[in-house]
Design a protein around this motif. Structure first.
Motif, PDB file in Angstrom:
ATOM      1  N   GLU A 449      -8.022  -9.932  13.625  1.00 31.82           N
ATOM      2  CA  GLU A 449      -8.136  -9.042  14.779  1.00 31.82           C
ATOM      3  C   GLU A 449      -6.896  -8.191  15.072  1.00 31.82           C
ATOM      4  O   GLU A 449      -7.001  -7.049  15.455  1.00 31.82           O
ATOM      5  CB  GLU A 449      -8.480  -9.866  16.017  1.00 31.82           C
ATOM      6  N   HIS A 450      -5.707  -8.777  14.900  1.00 32.41           N
ATOM      7  CA  HIS A 450      -4.492  -8.048  15.259  1.00 32.41           C
ATOM      8  C   HIS A 450      -3.846  -7.373  14.058  1.00 32.41           C
ATOM      9  O   HIS A 450      -2.691  -6.986  14.109  1.00 32.41           O
ATOM     10  CB  HIS A 450      -3.497  -8.994  15.945  1.00 32.41           C
ATOM     11  N   SER A 451      -4.604  -7.268  12.967  1.00 33.74           N
ATOM     12  CA  SER A 451      -4.054  -6.607  11.781  1.00 33.74           C
ATOM     13  C   SER A 451      -4.538  -5.174  11.706  1.00 33.74           C
ATOM     14  O   SER A 451      -5.443  -4.771  12.422  1.00 33.74           O
ATOM     15  CB  SER A 451      -4.482  -7.347  10.518  1.00 33.74           C
ATOM     16  N   ASP A 452      -3.942  -4.446  10.796  1.00 34.70           N
ATOM     17  CA  ASP A 452      -4.234  -3.034  10.664  1.00 34.70           C
ATOM     18  C   ASP A 452      -4.476  -2.737   9.187  1.00 34.70           C
ATOM     19  O   ASP A 452      -3.914  -3.394   8.318  1.00 34.70           O
ATOM     20  CB  ASP A 452      -3.018  -2.253  11.190  1.00 34.70           C
ATOM     21  N   ILE A 453      -5.275  -1.729   8.914  1.00 36.56           N
ATOM     22  CA  ILE A 453      -5.608  -1.352   7.529  1.00 36.56           C
ATOM     23  C   ILE A 453      -4.342  -1.096   6.704  1.00 36.56           C
ATOM     24  O   ILE A 453      -4.273  -1.421   5.534  1.00 36.56           O
ATOM     25  CB  ILE A 453      -6.562  -0.120   7.521  1.00 36.56           C
ATOM     26  N   THR A 454      -3.312  -0.545   7.342  1.00 37.84           N
ATOM     27  CA  THR A 454      -2.081  -0.227   6.596  1.00 37.84           C
ATOM     28  C   THR A 454      -1.347  -1.489   6.162  1.00 37.84           C
ATOM     29  O   THR A 454      -0.498  -1.441   5.278  1.00 37.84           O
ATOM     30  CB  THR A 454      -1.124   0.624   7.460  1.00 37.84           C
ATOM     31  N   GLN A 455      -1.671  -2.634   6.767  1.00 38.53           N
ATOM     32  CA  GLN A 455      -1.039  -3.892   6.378  1.00 38.53           C
ATOM     33  C   GLN A 455      -1.791  -4.556   5.225  1.00 38.53           C
ATOM     34  O   GLN A 455      -1.304  -5.505   4.636  1.00 38.53           O
ATOM     35  CB  GLN A 455      -1.001  -4.846   7.577  1.00 38.53           C
ATOM     36  N   VAL A 456      -2.971  -4.067   4.935  1.00 39.38           N
ATOM     37  CA  VAL A 456      -3.812  -4.672   3.906  1.00 39.38           C
ATOM     38  C   VAL A 456      -3.750  -3.889   2.598  1.00 39.38           C
ATOM     39  O   VAL A 456      -3.791  -4.453   1.518  1.00 39.38           O
ATOM     40  CB  VAL A 456      -5.286  -4.749   4.407  1.00 39.38           C
ATOM     41  N   ALA A 457      -3.672  -2.570   2.705  1.00 37.56           N
ATOM     42  CA  ALA A 457      -3.717  -1.717   1.506  1.00 37.56           C
ATOM     43  C   ALA A 457      -2.447  -0.891   1.359  1.00 37.56           C
ATOM     44  O   ALA A 457      -1.953  -0.331   2.332  1.00 37.56           O
ATOM     45  CB  ALA A 457      -4.930  -0.797   1.580  1.00 37.56           C
ATOM     46  N   GLN A 458      -1.957  -0.829   0.141  1.00 34.30           N
ATOM     47  CA  GLN A 458      -0.806   0.026  -0.172  1.00 34.30           C
ATOM     48  C   GLN A 458      -1.299   1.461  -0.402  1.00 34.30           C
ATOM     49  O   GLN A 458      -2.440   1.652  -0.833  1.00 34.30           O
ATOM     50  CB  GLN A 458      -0.126  -0.460  -1.464  1.00 34.30           C
ATOM     51  N   PRO A 459      -0.445   2.479  -0.183  1.00 38.43           N
ATOM     52  CA  PRO A 459      -0.861   3.847  -0.513  1.00 38.43           C
ATOM     53  C   PRO A 459      -1.273   3.925  -1.985  1.00 38.43           C
ATOM     54  O   PRO A 459      -0.651   3.322  -2.846  1.00 38.43           O
ATOM     55  CB  PRO A 459       0.423   4.661  -0.255  1.00 38.43           C
ATOM     56  N   GLY A 460      -2.371   4.642  -2.230  1.00 42.06           N
ATOM     57  CA  GLY A 460      -2.863   4.783  -3.607  1.00 42.06           C
ATOM     58  C   GLY A 460      -3.881   3.723  -4.000  1.00 42.06           C
ATOM     59  O   GLY A 460      -4.535   3.823  -5.029  1.00 42.06           O
ATOM     60  N   THR A 461      -4.040   2.670  -3.163  1.00 43.88           N
ATOM     61  CA  THR A 461      -5.018   1.610  -3.467  1.00 43.88           C
ATOM     62  C   THR A 461      -6.426   2.083  -3.099  1.00 43.88           C
ATOM     63  O   THR A 461      -6.664   2.448  -1.949  1.00 43.88           O
ATOM     64  CB  THR A 461      -4.710   0.343  -2.624  1.00 43.88           C
ATOM     65  N   PRO A 462      -7.369   2.055  -4.042  1.00 47.57           N
ATOM     66  CA  PRO A 462      -8.754   2.406  -3.668  1.00 47.57           C
ATOM     67  C   PRO A 462      -9.347   1.287  -2.799  1.00 47.57           C
ATOM     68  O   PRO A 462      -9.136   0.104  -3.079  1.00 47.57           O
ATOM     69  CB  PRO A 462      -9.488   2.496  -5.013  1.00 47.57           C
ATOM     70  N   TYR A 463     -10.059   1.653  -1.739  1.00 47.44           N
ATOM     71  CA  TYR A 463     -10.664   0.632  -0.876  1.00 47.44           C
ATOM     72  C   TYR A 463     -11.855   1.212  -0.126  1.00 47.44           C
ATOM     73  O   TYR A 463     -12.054   2.431  -0.073  1.00 47.44           O
ATOM     74  CB  TYR A 463      -9.628   0.079   0.122  1.00 47.44           C
ATOM     75  N   PHE A 464     -12.628   0.309   0.468  1.00 50.42           N
ATOM     76  CA  PHE A 464     -13.715   0.679   1.386  1.00 50.42           C
ATOM     77  C   PHE A 464     -13.455  -0.098   2.671  1.00 50.42           C
ATOM     78  O   PHE A 464     -13.103  -1.280   2.644  1.00 50.42           O
ATOM     79  CB  PHE A 464     -15.082   0.311   0.814  1.00 50.42           C
ATOM     80  N   TYR A 465     -13.654   0.574   3.820  1.00 51.82           N
ATOM     81  CA  TYR A 465     -13.237  -0.007   5.095  1.00 51.82           C
ATOM     82  C   TYR A 465     -14.279   0.308   6.163  1.00 51.82           C
ATOM     83  O   TYR A 465     -14.775   1.431   6.230  1.00 51.82           O
ATOM     84  CB  TYR A 465     -11.876   0.613   5.421  1.00 51.82           C
ATOM     85  N   VAL A 466     -14.635  -0.685   6.965  1.00 53.27           N
ATOM     86  CA  VAL A 466     -15.600  -0.499   8.062  1.00 53.27           C
ATOM     87  C   VAL A 466     -14.948  -0.936   9.360  1.00 53.27           C
ATOM     88  O   VAL A 466     -14.262  -1.960   9.388  1.00 53.27           O
ATOM     89  CB  VAL A 466     -16.865  -1.382   7.873  1.00 53.27           C
TER      90      VAL A 466
END
Length: 512
Positions: A449-466
């Protein structure tokens, strides 16, 4: 180490001859089983004649048989001691609730009766207090990891969530919430139940949150039909099990390929929220750092000096597109008639070939590939747009779903799709995303809950996010191929908007 071969059975309802005849036939073919575990109604309204022969010793059960207690007042008379006793040779009533430990080390937790709100509960029922006491007695044992088997008569409520269909049984409306709570806490490797006159073997489910908790064993829920039913639904289930206390830990936590999310996750989360106040309420600046490499959540210090970095973060500059970009606002390729609102760093536009007429996109004015690449001032404006859209759609009786696909796209597009509030809940939407991801072997994980997308993925990492308007977030790191229309397909599916023909935006754009 010895493998125990067991049999589990659904509602017997007094049909002892039919049951034990079948058990003898199975043992004649497959060899001896160690015990028979019966859930549901062992006795029925016409039990007396058959039962008298076993009670008096004229007949004997061919296998040690363990049964749960009464589920109604009518059959109470068959249980002389409600705390547990031997009913006949080879037939034992386990008791109202407790833990049975076999000589092999197998641990069997059991709860007799059906759910009631009354305190104290009638002898054929269990209450919230009974469940709390059973949980406390087991969870307080040192190094508790779970039980091997859980026996209950009712199904657990919501057991079908994230799983294969339970047929005619609506698991959101049928079954006991208290049993769900018990199963979530006791983490049984096998959970047997009955009473619904149906056979249902659920896909195994996880007992840990991926990437946040240490892997644990999976649970299997099996509901069994009634003995001798005319539809030939399965009422006897044979299984082999090594007690977890004797298993190699690495072997115990192996995850089968068809493992699913935990169906009781939501109710467990709600229970945790009532127990402990949210970190955000205690300390507004509280953040959590979610590190995919370390597989654990840890608190991120909110003070810059604590991080050993007294320099303020440099603002990122947008990169330049390598070719024509459909979404850079300064580009001649932008279809400006679709633009709804322009801010300082972002703009809002109607989607070309939208899933619905009010399907919109939040886009950065400059060229950024993904949310992870955004500078802090752009993130701030994106957040304002999200907040305004949430408020606007709520005023229209809708909730939004936002998703981003950072894969085979060069300019960030945050797709925002409104879904009518009376159409489905945010839990329904989340469940649809997780279930359809499982079907396509896509690992969609919930971000804390208290995390952010930028803490999960590095720049350049392909991902899908909802992201749901409740703030809940799901994330998939793309490592190979990924279906380009996945987000739209889930929302367009029969379970949500029921617009399967609009899953591909190109077809919708051609209609305009």
């Amino acid at each position: 180490r010895s493998v125990s071969c067991r049999l589990a059975c659904g509602d017997v309802e007094g049909r002892l001859e039919a049951l034990f005849g079948r058990v003898r036939a199975i043992q004649g073919k497959s060899g001896r089983f160690d015990m028979l575990l019966c859930v549901g109604n062992f006795f029925g309204s016409t039990s007396e004649t058959e039962w008298a022969e076993y009670r008096t010793g004229a007949k004997k059960a061919p296998i040690p048989t363990y049964v749960l207690g009464a589920n109604d007042q009518e059959t109470m008379s068959y249980f002389p001691d409600i705390s547990g006793c031997e009913l006949a040779e080879n037939i034992t009533y386990l008791g109202r609730r407790g833990l049975y430990s076999g000589t092999s080390g197998l641990q069997i937790a059991y709860l007799s009766g059906t759910e009631t709100q009354d305190e104290p509960a009638p002898a054929y029922s269990f209450s919230a207090k009974d469940v709390a006491e059973l949980k406390t007695s087991l969870l307080s044992t040192p190094n508790f990891k779970g039980v091997d088997i859980l026996l209950t008569s009712p199904w657990p409520r919501d057991v079908g969530t994230f799983a294969n269909s339970a047929g005619e049984i609506d698991t959101k409306k049928r079954g006991s919430k208290l049993v769900s709570d018990l199963a979530a806490s006791l983490k049984p490797r096998y959970h047997f139940a009955a009473l619904e006159k149906a056979y249902y073997e659920r896909l195994p489910y996880r007992n840990h949150t991926v990437l946040q908790e240490t892997p644990q064993h999976v649970s299997r829920f099996i509901a069994l039909a009634d003995v001798g039913n005319t539809s030939k639904k399965k009422y006897l289930y044979a299984f082999s099990i090594v007690p977890m206390s004797l298993m190699d830990p690495a072997e115990l936590v192996k995850q089968p390929q068809d493992v699913t999310e935990n169906p009781y996750r939501k109710s467990r989360k709600e229970a945790q929220k009532t127990k402990a106040p949210l970190c955000a309420e205690e300390e507004p600046a509280c953040q959590f750092f979610f590190d995919l490499n370390k597989h654990q959540g840890k608190k991120r210090p909110s003070d810059e000096k604590e991080r050993g970095n007294s320099q303020p973060k440099q603002a990122k500059k947008p990169s330049q597109p390598t070719g024509p970009c459909w979404f850079c606002l300064a580009s001649p390729e932008v279809e400006k008639h679709l633009v709804v609102s322009i801010g300082t760093h972002c703009y809002l536009a109607l989607a070309k070939g939208g899933l619905l007429p009010d399907h919109v996109l939040i886009l950065p004015i400059g060229h950024y590939q993904s949310v992870v690449d955004l500078s802090s001032e752009v993130v701030e404006e994106v957040t304002k747009y999200k907040s305004a859209l949430k408020e606007f759609f709520r005023s229209k009786g809708k909730r939004y779903v936002l998703f981003e696909r950072n894969y085979r796209s060069q300019h960030l597009q945050l797709q925002v799709i409104p879904v009518p509030l009376d159409h489905c809940t945010s839990e329904d939407i989340k469940e649809s995303f997780i279930v359809q991801a499982q079907e396509q072997q896509i690992e969609l994980l919930e971000i804390p809950e208290h995390s952010d997308i930028t803490q999960v993925a590095q720049p350049g990492t392909p991902y899908f996010y909802v992201e749901l308007d409740t703030g809940e977030k799901l994330f998939h790191r793309i490592r190979g191929r990924f279906p380009l229309h996945f987000g739209r397909s889930v929302l367009a599916s029969e379970a949500l908007l029921a617009l399967p023909q609009r899953a591909d935006w190109r077809r919708c754009a051609a209609e305009r």
